[in-house]
Design a protein around this motif. Structure first.
Motif, short mmCIF file in Angstrom:
data_model
loop_
_atom_site.label_atom_id
_atom_site.label_comp_id
_atom_site.label_asym_id
_atom_site.label_seq_id
_atom_site.Cartn_x
_atom_site.Cartn_y
_atom_site.Cartn_z
N TYR A 94 0.87 -1.18 0.00
CA TYR A 94 0.00 0.00 0.00
C TYR A 94 0.90 1.23 0.00
O TYR A 94 1.93 1.26 0.69
CB TYR A 94 -0.90 0.03 1.23
N GLU A 95 0.52 2.24 -0.78
CA GLU A 95 1.28 3.49 -0.79
C GLU A 95 0.77 4.38 0.33
O GLU A 95 -0.40 4.76 0.36
CB GLU A 95 1.12 4.19 -2.14
N ALA A 96 1.65 4.67 1.27
CA ALA A 96 1.28 5.53 2.39
C ALA A 96 2.52 6.13 3.01
O ALA A 96 3.55 5.46 3.14
CB ALA A 96 0.51 4.74 3.44
N GLU A 97 2.41 7.40 3.35
CA GLU A 97 3.45 8.02 4.16
C GLU A 97 3.09 7.75 5.62
O GLU A 97 2.21 6.94 5.90
CB GLU A 97 3.52 9.51 3.85
N LYS A 98 3.73 8.43 6.54
CA LYS A 98 3.47 8.17 7.96
C LYS A 98 1.99 8.34 8.28
O LYS A 98 1.40 9.39 7.98
CB LYS A 98 4.31 9.10 8.83
N ILE A 99 1.40 7.34 8.90
CA ILE A 99 -0.02 7.37 9.25
C ILE A 99 -0.21 8.25 10.49
O ILE A 99 0.44 8.05 11.52
CB ILE A 99 -0.56 5.95 9.51
N VAL A 100 -1.13 9.22 10.37
CA VAL A 100 -1.39 10.15 11.48
C VAL A 100 -2.82 10.04 12.01
O VAL A 100 -3.16 10.63 13.03
CB VAL A 100 -1.08 11.61 11.07
N SER A 116 -10.14 3.78 7.34
CA SER A 116 -9.51 4.78 6.49
C SER A 116 -8.25 5.26 7.20
O SER A 116 -8.32 5.79 8.32
CB SER A 116 -10.45 5.96 6.25
N PHE A 117 -7.11 5.03 6.58
CA PHE A 117 -5.81 5.44 7.13
C PHE A 117 -5.42 6.76 6.50
O PHE A 117 -5.34 6.88 5.27
CB PHE A 117 -4.75 4.38 6.82
N ILE A 118 -5.16 7.75 7.32
CA ILE A 118 -4.81 9.08 6.84
C ILE A 118 -3.32 9.29 7.09
O ILE A 118 -2.84 9.14 8.22
CB ILE A 118 -5.62 10.16 7.57
#
Length: 195
Positions: A94-100, A116-118
């Motif tokens: 999955y493409e994601a930067e740091k999850i906040v 939903s991961f933001i």
């Protein structure tokens, strides 16, 4: 609860098999596809949400019976850092930067049906169904999420997919409340019966 082969059978299991030989769970005469898990944390879930199976007897419902049983993972808490979650998602391509942030979507019965991961760039990664919590190593879809700085705390109950019968709930129905197997089937599989 778990089939371990014929070497684990005994007089009690043999008697149960013999007493129910030839009986199946039916809905309006048709044989049902039956699902069960160890426990549901207080509520089962619709077959459409869990397995994409649209069956009228696989309807999520509140389950008061597990309260009377004592079992592993009745209640659980798992803490994962933002970095851990980010690494998990990236390791699954999955493409994601740091999850906040993490926002749950809930079914009508209150179980988590999607997450939903933001990430820190504001991008949102939406994951549906069992994968959304399995990927994090959570035990069931019945949980709440709180956030403490960079940590996400998942507090829930139950172990398994939550569709159909809870084995621990069925155990309590029989041992604590005196229900028989037909009562148990009728409770966990709406409109179904044994024949």
């Amino acid at each position: 609860q778990v089939y371990r082969g014929m070497l684990e059978s005994n007089e009690i299991t043999d008697a149960a098999v013999n007493a129910t030989c030839g009986q199946v769970v039916r809905y309006k005469g048709q044989v049902c596809d039956i699902y069960y898990s160890s426990s549901n944390g207080g509520a089962s879930e619709d077959g459409t949400i869990v397995f994409d199976v649209d069956a009228p007897y696989l309807i999520g419902k509140m389950d008061p019976f597990e309260d009377a049983a004592d079992f592993t993972l009745k209640k659980w808490s798992i803490t994962k850092s933002s970095d851990e979650i980010t690494e998990i998602l990236q390791s699954k391509d999955y493409e994601a930067e740091k999850i906040v942030g993490i926002v749950p979507t809930r079914s009508a019965i209150g179980n988590v049906s999607a997450l939903s991961f933001i990430d820190e760039s504001g991008s949102v990664l939406h994951i549906n169904g069992r994968r959304c919590y399995n990927i994090l190593g959570l035990y069931s879809c019945r949980f709440d999420i709180t956030q403490d700085a960079d940590d996400f705390i998942f507090i829930g109950g139950g172990w398994g997919h939550n569709c159909g019968m809870s084995q621990w709930g069925a155990n309590a129905m029989a041992d604590v409340y005196g229900y028989d197997y037909e009562d148990i089937i009728r409770f966990y599989f709406t409109g179904a019966y044994v024949a």
